[in-house]
Design an enzyme around this catalytic site. Structure first.
Site, mmCIF file in Angstrom:
data_model
loop_
_atom_site.group_PDB
_atom_site.id
_atom_site.type_symbol
_atom_site.label_atom_id
_atom_site.label_comp_id
_atom_site.label_asym_id
_atom_site.label_seq_id
_atom_site.Cartn_x
_atom_site.Cartn_y
_atom_site.Cartn_z
ATOM 1 C CG ASP A 499 33.415 3.386 -50.508
ATOM 2 O OD1 ASP A 499 32.114 2.955 -50.760
ATOM 3 O OD2 ASP A 499 33.723 4.559 -49.574
ATOM 4 C CG ASP A 569 27.702 3.708 -45.665
ATOM 5 O OD1 ASP A 569 28.820 3.430 -45.246
ATOM 6 O OD2 ASP A 569 27.535 4.732 -46.549
#
Ligand code: DGJ
Length: 753
Positions: A499, A569
């Protein structure tokens, strides 16, 4: 085969086969040279990309588009330029590499300041080479070949005699698809330092006007919306200066005929194999002709080139389609799935996973994780992924990035113990990292406060309570490699989610001298690529998934190291229709992570059926992202059925030809399909957004089937390919956001068709 030629001594004859090739082979080579007319023909997959060395040894681009016969092009600068012009001659030439200072007034592809303080660059061709296959780019991700017969490469040398700037324009053309790659290699062969201030990997003039421009615009949780607008008469720029390709724009731009659609019309696309700041632009020159360019963003880039030094630009991938956007996408998909992505997982079906992020966020312990894993095992999930919060004192996003040691309060037995218990259930174990970052509240930061990007005397601006490590520094790269490797070696970890949750500010390395400060962003990328190359080759069986606050670094550069990316997301299936549709313009389905999450959805508050959430996720790398222990038995049974469907169809969805059929940006219906390479099998997905009373069901026409073959549908009907493609299937969907999946497989012709 390798040919070395110099224009002065070899542009004498036309169409002479190189070395020992027969005339027939010569005609089908991806790179052909017409020596008499000084033409380079790059051909393949129904396209031609044609360049010419003019009388002044300038490199011109005469054509990029539909395949041309290999013969002299009727190009005449006197006729093809303006009849009368105020401008200097160079400004109306279709330059392949436009430069500064000699009468070109558009955006240059190459701008280099010299020690005299000017940036005049006068590039003239000095020679070229043809090679079979394709060379790799030093320290950079790039498309590749597995056998020299897949592509051929042309290297054209140009030089600015006064400064000694030497440019090699590196082209490769893939035989099957006609994708053309270009990178520029700059070398300082002079005796004084030079400074590169602008470098566009591709900058192609098109002999067209009135085109439309298309790009993928977005924001966090709203990535890659398809934007289409007239290119206009000026410049149309998209860019990132964030130090990442970013959520807002993707390193891709296309020009198209105003009439082009998914199935027809001409489209020219450029995509940059790079994960940092970039610039893409469509511009029109003095003749109103379009030019399509992509490369490094000059606002946040310059590079000092000392005598003898070499700089390699990222690779641009240029794709032309005369079959609309599906044609363009299918070339990118094939290339990026099979000759950009690499490694063990490239061609393997991806595991069905469960990720605990939206299920628990930071609030978990070993017992909680095991209870979710148990339910996941029961419904057929294959991989359990532990997301953020497993290390240091990380119970919120305020601390511990950089301290990659398990939190024993949450995981008393440690990572190894947890992973082994999960393995014991029959699931693989995966782990989240954010290795490029450091929390000010961390041991790493306390020990090395100078290891982040910063400028002395200025605030270190935090985002999500974190700073960015300075990956220009070798010691920082080595520490990331050490820390991540130590964790991966400490437990049976089969998957990594990599990430990156903020963009750059104060993006200057304290290690670089003043005259090199603007090299920071690119040096960061080179450092990151070294880290990724080292870790992914050290752990070749691990499946790596890239992520940046969802899809903030969904780009070809990351795909080279990690075959899949967390798409967004935003896990709301209604939003995902658009996000996945837009993403598919360039990126293959095998690259897109797609998860079923809880309702009401955490990003939008929307409530959609489990079936619709499942079928949308099935159109990517399928996973769950919720707390299965909170689901009813009926819901778990439905999840189990979804997993069964995913396993049945995932080979087809991951490697079949993807067709966009109906766009969520244009109406209530979304439809896409996956067709096996043989054309024997297809899977149709359709979804209706809002129900509108008193309207007819939709008729969806399939693509890519065999006209004459018969296909058995899962409702028992047997229909001919031509019927499915030209008449279509009538689909009735009731209720808002209802979706369906229809499988069809080639069958024998019915006795009484
Ligand atoms: C951003 C990612 O996109 C999410 O999926 C999750 O991993 C969080 N980061 C964790 O901090």
């Amino acid at each position: 085969m390798r040919m070395i030629c110099h224009p002065e001594d070899s542009l004498k004859e036309t169409g002479i086969p190189p070395d020992n090739l027969s005339r027939k082979e010569w005609w089908i080579m991806p790179v052909n040279i017409d020596r008499k007319n000084r033409l380079f023909f790059l051909s393949g997959g129904g396209i031609s990309y044609v360049m010419k060395i003019d009388e002044e040894r300038r490199l011109l681009n005469l054509h990029w588009g539909h395949a041309l016969p290999f013969s002299a092009l009727p190009y005449d600068p006197a006729q093809d330029g303006p009849a009368a012009s105020f401008d200097l001659p160079v400004s109306s030439l279709p330059l392949e590499i436009p430069v500064c200072g000699t009468g070109w007034y558009g955006t240059p592809a190459v701008s280099v300041e010299n020690s005299q303080g000017d940036n005049i660059t006068d590039l003239r061709v000095t020679g070229w080479r043809i090679r079979d296959g394709k060379a790799s780019l030093s320290g950079l991700p790039a498309t590749y070949t597995e056998s020299p017969s897949e592509a051929q490469s042309l290297e054209i040398d140009l030089e600015d005699a006064l400064t000694g700037l030497h440019v090699t324009a590196l082209y490769s053309v893939f035989h099957d698809t006609g994708a053309v790659t270009r990178s520029l290699i700059l070398q300082n062969r002079g005796s004084a330092p030079l400074k590169i201030t602008q470098l566009l990997s591709a900058s192609v003039p098109l002999w067209e006007s009135g085109l439309e421009v298309l790009h993928l615009k977005g924001a966090w949780a709203r990535e890659r919306t398809v934007v289409r607008t007239p290119a206009g008469m000026g410049e149309y720029r998209i860019f990132s200066q964030r130090g990442a390709s970013g959520h807002e724009e993707n390193p891709f731009m296309a020009l198209c005929d105003p009439s082009a659609d998914e199935f027809s019309g001409r489209v020219w696309g450029v995509s940059l194999v790079y994960s940092g700041s970039f610039l893409a632009l469509s511009s029109s020159d003095v003749r109103s002709h379009s030019r399509l360019s992509i490369g490094l963003n000059p606002d946040v880039f310059s590079w000092k080139l000392d005598p003898g030094e070499v700089f390699t630009s990222p690779e641009a991938v240029m794709v032309f389609s005369s079959n609309g956007f599906n044609g363009l996408s299918q070339v990118y998909h094939r290339l990026y799935r099979t000759r950009l992505a690499r490694g063990y997982w490239r061609d393997r079906t991806r595991p069905v996973l469960i990720n605990n992020w939206e299920g628990t966020y930071f609030n978990f312990n070993e017992e909680k994780l095991l209870s979710i894993a148990q339910k996941a095992r029961d419904i057929g999930v294959e991989l359990f992924v532990l997301d953020d919060g497993w290390f240091g004192r990380r119970n919120s996003d305020t601390c511990s990035l950089g301290d990659w040691v398990e939190n024993r309060e949450k995981l008393p037995g440690g990572l190894r113990h947890l992973a082994e218990q999960i393995n014991g259930m029959g699931l693989r174990f995966g782990l989240w990292f954010e290795p490029e970052m450091v929390s000010p509240d961390s041991d790493l930061y306390r020990n090395h406060p100078d290891w982040c990007l910063h400028v002395d005397g200025r605030e270190r601006t935090q985002a999500r309570n974190q700073l960015i490590l300075d990956l220009c520094r070798r010691e920082v790269q080595d520490e990331i490699i050490r820390a991540v490797s130590a964790v991966l070696s400490s437990a049976p970890i089969s998957y990594v989610k990599w990430d990156m949750n903020r963009n750059m500010s104060e993006a200057f390395s304290s290690e670089l001298p003043a005259e090199r400060k603007l090299e920071t962003q690119h040096r960061y990328m080179l450092g990151l690529y070294r880290v990724l190359e080292t870790i992914t080759s050290r752990f070749p069986d691990v499946l790596f998934e890239s992520c940046s606050g969802g899809g903030g670094r969904f780009d070809p550069g990351m795909l080279y190291y990690m075959p899949q990316t967390w798409t967004s997301d935003d896990t709301d299936a209604a939003e995902r229709l658009k996000i996945q549709y837009g993403t598919s313009l360039v990126y293959p389905v095998s690259a897109m992570g797609a998860h079923v999450s809880a309702v009401p959805n955490h990003q939008t508050g929307r409530i959609l059926s489990l079936r619709t959430r499942g079928l949308v996720a099935l159109s990517g790398n399928f996973g769950f992202e919720l707390d299965l222990t909170k689901m009813s038995d009926e819901e778990l049974a439905e999840c189990s059925e979804l997993v069964r469907l995913v396993k049945r169809y995932r080979k087809l969805t991951q490697s079949g030809t993807f067709w966009r059929l109906l766009s969520p940006f244009r109406g209530e219906f979304t439809a896409w399909s996956f067709v096996s390479e043989s054309g024997d099998e297809a899977l149709l997905f359709a979804c209706k957004a809002l129900s509108v009373p008193n309207t007819s069901p939709v008729r969806i026409r399939l693509c890519g089937l065999s006209e004459s073959a018969y296909y058995q549908l899962d409702d028992g009907r047997c229909l001919q390919g031509g019927m499915l493609m030209h008449y279509g299937l009538t689909i009735s969907l009731n209720g808002d956001f209802s979706a369906c999946l229809i499988h069809m497989k080639r069958c024998a012709a019915p006795a009484n068709p």
